[in-house]
Design a protein around this motif. Structure first.
Motif, PDB file in Angstrom:
ATOM      1  N   UNK A 317       0.868  -1.186   0.000  1.00  0.00           N
ATOM      2  CA  UNK A 317       0.000   0.000   0.000  1.00  0.00           C
ATOM      3  C   UNK A 317       0.899   1.230   0.000  1.00  0.00           C
ATOM      4  N   UNK A 318       0.661   2.164  -0.916  1.00  0.00           N
ATOM      5  CA  UNK A 318       1.495   3.370  -0.996  1.00  0.00           C
ATOM      6  C   UNK A 318       0.609   4.556  -1.361  1.00  0.00           C
ATOM      7  N   UNK A 319       0.617   5.555  -0.491  1.00  0.00           N
ATOM      8  CA  UNK A 319      -0.203   6.766  -0.711  1.00  0.00           C
ATOM      9  C   UNK A 319      -1.665   6.425  -0.991  1.00  0.00           C
ATOM     10  N   UNK A 320      -2.155   5.463  -0.257  1.00  0.00           N
ATOM     11  CA  UNK A 320      -3.564   5.102  -0.399  1.00  0.00           C
ATOM     12  C   UNK A 320      -3.865   4.252  -1.619  1.00  0.00           C
ATOM     13  N   UNK A 321      -2.826   3.884  -2.375  1.00  0.00           N
ATOM     14  CA  UNK A 321      -3.058   3.062  -3.570  1.00  0.00           C
ATOM     15  C   UNK A 321      -2.433   1.680  -3.370  1.00  0.00           C
ATOM     16  N   UNK A 322      -3.072   0.700  -3.909  1.00  0.00           N
ATOM     17  CA  UNK A 322      -2.544  -0.671  -3.850  1.00  0.00           C
ATOM     18  C   UNK A 322      -1.598  -0.870  -5.021  1.00  0.00           C
ATOM     19  N   UNK A 323      -0.408  -1.424  -4.722  1.00  0.00           N
ATOM     20  CA  UNK A 323       0.563  -1.726  -5.785  1.00  0.00           C
ATOM     21  C   UNK A 323       0.783  -3.232  -5.837  1.00  0.00           C
ATOM     22  N   UNK A 324       0.949  -3.724  -7.036  1.00  0.00           N
ATOM     23  CA  UNK A 324       1.111  -5.167  -7.250  1.00  0.00           C
ATOM     24  C   UNK A 324       2.473  -5.441  -7.876  1.00  0.00           C
ATOM     25  N   UNK A 325       3.222  -6.374  -7.276  1.00  0.00           N
ATOM     26  CA  UNK A 325       4.482  -6.813  -7.880  1.00  0.00           C
ATOM     27  C   UNK A 325       4.135  -7.825  -8.971  1.00  0.00           C
ATOM     28  N   UNK A 326       4.477  -7.519 -10.229  1.00  0.00           N
ATOM     29  CA  UNK A 326       4.044  -8.427 -11.311  1.00  0.00           C
ATOM     30  C   UNK A 326       4.799  -9.752 -11.353  1.00  0.00           C
ATOM     31  N   UNK A 327       5.879  -9.867 -10.516  1.00  0.00           N
ATOM     32  CA  UNK A 327       6.632 -11.141 -10.528  1.00  0.00           C
ATOM     33  C   UNK A 327       5.910 -12.158  -9.634  1.00  0.00           C
ATOM     34  N   UNK A 328       5.551 -13.301 -10.167  1.00  0.00           N
ATOM     35  CA  UNK A 328       4.815 -14.287  -9.346  1.00  0.00           C
ATOM     36  C   UNK A 328       5.728 -14.975  -8.331  1.00  0.00           C
ATOM     37  N   UNK A 329       5.180 -15.318  -7.183  1.00  0.00           N
ATOM     38  CA  UNK A 329       5.873 -16.193  -6.243  1.00  0.00           C
ATOM     39  C   UNK A 329       5.646 -17.633  -6.679  1.00  0.00           C
ATOM     40  N   UNK A 330       6.319 -18.540  -5.985  1.00  0.00           N
ATOM     41  CA  UNK A 330       6.107 -19.956  -6.299  1.00  0.00           C
ATOM     42  C   UNK A 330       4.657 -20.322  -6.004  1.00  0.00           C
ATOM     43  N   UNK A 331       4.174 -21.345  -6.689  1.00  0.00           N
ATOM     44  CA  UNK A 331       2.805 -21.804  -6.425  1.00  0.00           C
ATOM     45  C   UNK A 331       2.693 -22.244  -4.971  1.00  0.00           C
ATOM     46  N   UNK A 332       1.691 -21.755  -4.309  1.00  0.00           N
ATOM     47  CA  UNK A 332       1.459 -22.172  -2.933  1.00  0.00           C
ATOM     48  C   UNK A 332       2.288 -21.409  -1.912  1.00  0.00           C
ATOM     49  N   UNK A 333       3.114 -20.426  -2.349  1.00  0.00           N
ATOM     50  CA  UNK A 333       3.936 -19.669  -1.378  1.00  0.00           C
ATOM     51  C   UNK A 333       3.056 -18.679  -0.618  1.00  0.00           C
ATOM     52  N   UNK A 334       3.168 -18.755   0.715  1.00  0.00           N
ATOM     53  CA  UNK A 334       2.322 -17.894   1.538  1.00  0.00           C
ATOM     54  C   UNK A 334       2.782 -16.437   1.463  1.00  0.00           C
ATOM     55  N   UNK A 335       1.814 -15.518   1.352  1.00  0.00           N
ATOM     56  CA  UNK A 335       2.072 -14.079   1.394  1.00  0.00           C
ATOM     57  C   UNK A 335       1.093 -13.490   2.401  1.00  0.00           C
ATOM     58  N   UNK A 336       1.594 -12.743   3.355  1.00  0.00           N
ATOM     59  CA  UNK A 336       0.719 -12.157   4.366  1.00  0.00           C
ATOM     60  C   UNK A 336      -0.271 -11.198   3.691  1.00  0.00           C
ATOM     61  N   UNK A 337      -1.573 -11.404   3.869  1.00  0.00           N
ATOM     62  CA  UNK A 337      -2.544 -10.504   3.237  1.00  0.00           C
ATOM     63  C   UNK A 337      -2.324  -9.050   3.659  1.00  0.00           C
ATOM     64  N   UNK A 338      -2.625  -8.145   2.736  1.00  0.00           N
ATOM     65  CA  UNK A 338      -2.398  -6.715   2.963  1.00  0.00           C
ATOM     66  C   UNK A 338      -3.633  -6.110   3.639  1.00  0.00           C
ATOM     67  N   UNK A 339      -3.432  -5.630   4.882  1.00  0.00           N
ATOM     68  CA  UNK A 339      -4.570  -5.041   5.604  1.00  0.00           C
ATOM     69  C   UNK A 339      -4.886  -3.667   5.017  1.00  0.00           C
ATOM     70  N   UNK A 340      -6.144  -3.448   4.671  1.00  0.00           N
ATOM     71  CA  UNK A 340      -6.530  -2.162   4.078  1.00  0.00           C
ATOM     72  C   UNK A 340      -7.687  -1.517   4.839  1.00  0.00           C
ATOM     73  N   UNK A 341      -7.969  -1.982   6.027  1.00  0.00           N
ATOM     74  CA  UNK A 341      -8.989  -1.329   6.842  1.00  0.00           C
ATOM     75  C   UNK A 341     -10.355  -1.936   6.698  1.00  0.00           C
ATOM     76  N   UNK A 342     -11.357  -1.047   6.892  1.00  0.00           N
ATOM     77  CA  UNK A 342     -12.746  -1.509   6.954  1.00  0.00           C
ATOM     78  C   UNK A 342     -13.143  -2.254   5.689  1.00  0.00           C
ATOM     79  N   UNK A 343     -13.983  -3.251   5.875  1.00  0.00           N
ATOM     80  CA  UNK A 343     -14.477  -3.998   4.719  1.00  0.00           C
ATOM     81  C   UNK A 343     -15.638  -3.260   4.075  1.00  0.00           C
ATOM     82  N   UNK A 344     -15.790  -3.512   2.816  1.00  0.00           N
ATOM     83  CA  UNK A 344     -16.927  -2.933   2.096  1.00  0.00           C
ATOM     84  C   UNK A 344     -18.076  -3.924   2.092  1.00  0.00           C
ATOM     85  N   UNK A 345     -19.241  -3.438   1.939  1.00  0.00           N
ATOM     86  CA  UNK A 345     -20.408  -4.331   1.877  1.00  0.00           C
ATOM     87  C   UNK A 345     -20.408  -5.056   0.549  1.00  0.00           C
TER      88      UNK A 345
END
Lengths: 345, 50
Positions: A317-345
């Protein structure tokens, strides 16, 4: 999914889907025959011809619908339920087309001096002329392709051939459709009296082409930032849903929101390349809209006892925007989910 | 794999977007020359066999 073999994984949805499909086919055939046989239904064909036209037109319409389901589901999520059991739709199309071919052989060629199949191929050899071209050959070729696809439609063949080979084989359905269009264009559409088919067939064929063009244009675009792709504000993603972000090389990534946290995984299901990003989160797992294969958002693994895995991707998360690294991790590699606050309905 | 599949899919549909209208047009232009309706045309081998 992967731990035990069942010939067909029936469930209530599939049974309802197939029941509706069979009811629609029967209704179409009955209405077609009724409309053709009623007084004034011109031109006055015999019963066998009416039946073969009923099954032939039904097969054409069904194949058009099969090919329209994919782009329709991409353009509007409400069509996703049709995608769920598309293979059964395809097999039913093959059965209807085969019935049409059986009527043709039984009526026009059964009394031939030669074998009906030989008569079918040799009764008209005017390949050099446009008018009177032996259109039967187009239908026969299309039927052979449809039979091959129906026979190999089961998951056994998908597993046996591997997904890329199976996918490549099943893309021959487009060749079958083109052959069917040619079969009808040089066959039934040549009737000297204007018939509804002469409007319906071109409308369906051009409609299917237009839908695919529209769906291709509707694919999302992205902008890149120092190697990372700017996805936009987290609010773009509804709870339990995803957005799809194209990355370099033509691949795409599905970014899901689950309980106020974002996770990114490859957009292609390990089963049949289904569009995971068009699915939703069910019981905490990303669920493929095609056949219900499931993956945990944080590591792209199917829940035990299943063993499928897809690649994960890093987010920040940078300046309120979500950024995605286009390089894939290995299949099944755990990545800690990115907390972005309140959920939307 | 998915990228390759998508590229092939796009290429196929671009080709079909040209091919299908051409086939329909060819069929349409052949139509005035089809003097006999299809069931009659197809019945020829059946009648000959009898």
């Amino acid at each position: 999914m992967s731990v035990r073999y069942t010939p067909v994984g029936w469930n209530a949805n599939k049974i309802v889907y197939d029941a509706l499909l069979v009811a629609a086919i029967v209704a179409y055939i009955l209405v077609f025959i009724w409309a053709a046989e009623r007084p004034g239904g011109a031109p006055p064909y015999d019963d066998a011809t009416i039946r073969m036209r009923a099954f032939g037109s039904c097969a054409f319409l069904m194949l058009s619908v099969v090919l329209a389901i994919g782009p329709l589901a991409r353009l509007d999520r409400r069509f996703l339920p049709l995608l769920y059991n598309r293979r059964h739709f395809g097999v039913a199309t093959c059965v209807v087309a085969f019935t049409h071919a059986s009527y043709v052989l039984g009526w026009y060629f059964a009394f031939s001096a030669h074998d009906p199949y030989a008569a079918l191929l040799t009764s008209n050899t005017s390949y050099a002329r446009l008018a009177g071209f032996p259109f039967e050959i187009f239908g026969l070729a299309a039927l052979v392709i449809l039979l091959l696809l129906a026979v190999t439609s089961h998951d056994f063949w998908l597993s046996f051939m591997s997904a890329p080979v199976w996918k490549a084989l099943h893309m021959s359905v487009y060749a079958a459709y083109t052959l069917v269009v040619a079969h009808v264009a040089f066959g039934a559409l040549l009737a000297p009296v204007l018939q509804p088919l002469q409007i319906v067939v071109p409308a369906c064929a051009l409609g299917v082409v237009a839908l695919h063009a529209l769906a291709a244009r509707a694919e999302p675009a992205s902008s890149e930032n120092q190697g990372w792709i700017v996805v936009g504000a987290p609010d773009r993603i509804a709870e339990g849903r995803a957005i799809v972000v194209p990355v370099e090389g033509g691949e795409s990534v599905a970014i899901f929101r689950h309980e106020g946290r974002l996770s990114a995984i490859a957009n292609a299901c390990a089963h049949q390349n289904g569009p995971l990003g068009e699915g939703r989160i069910v019981d905490g797992c990303i669920t493929c809209p095609w056949h219900g294969f499931q993956y945990r958002p944080e590591d792209g693994c199917s829940p035990p006892p299943f063993t499928e895995k897809v690649a994960t991707y890093n987010l920040r998360l940078e300046n309120g925007a979500v950024l995605l690294d286009p390089k894939p991790n290995a299949r099944g590699q755990r990545v800690e989910p990115l907390a972005v606050g309140e959920t939307l309905a | 794999m998915l990228a390759g599949h998508r590229k092939a899919h796009r290429a196929i549909w671009r080709a079909l977007a040209l091919l299908i209208p051409l086939i329909l047009l060819a069929g349409w232009f052949a139509r005035p020359h089809a003097r006999v309706d299809l069931p009659e045309r197809l019945s020829a081998p059946r009648e000959a066999g009898r």
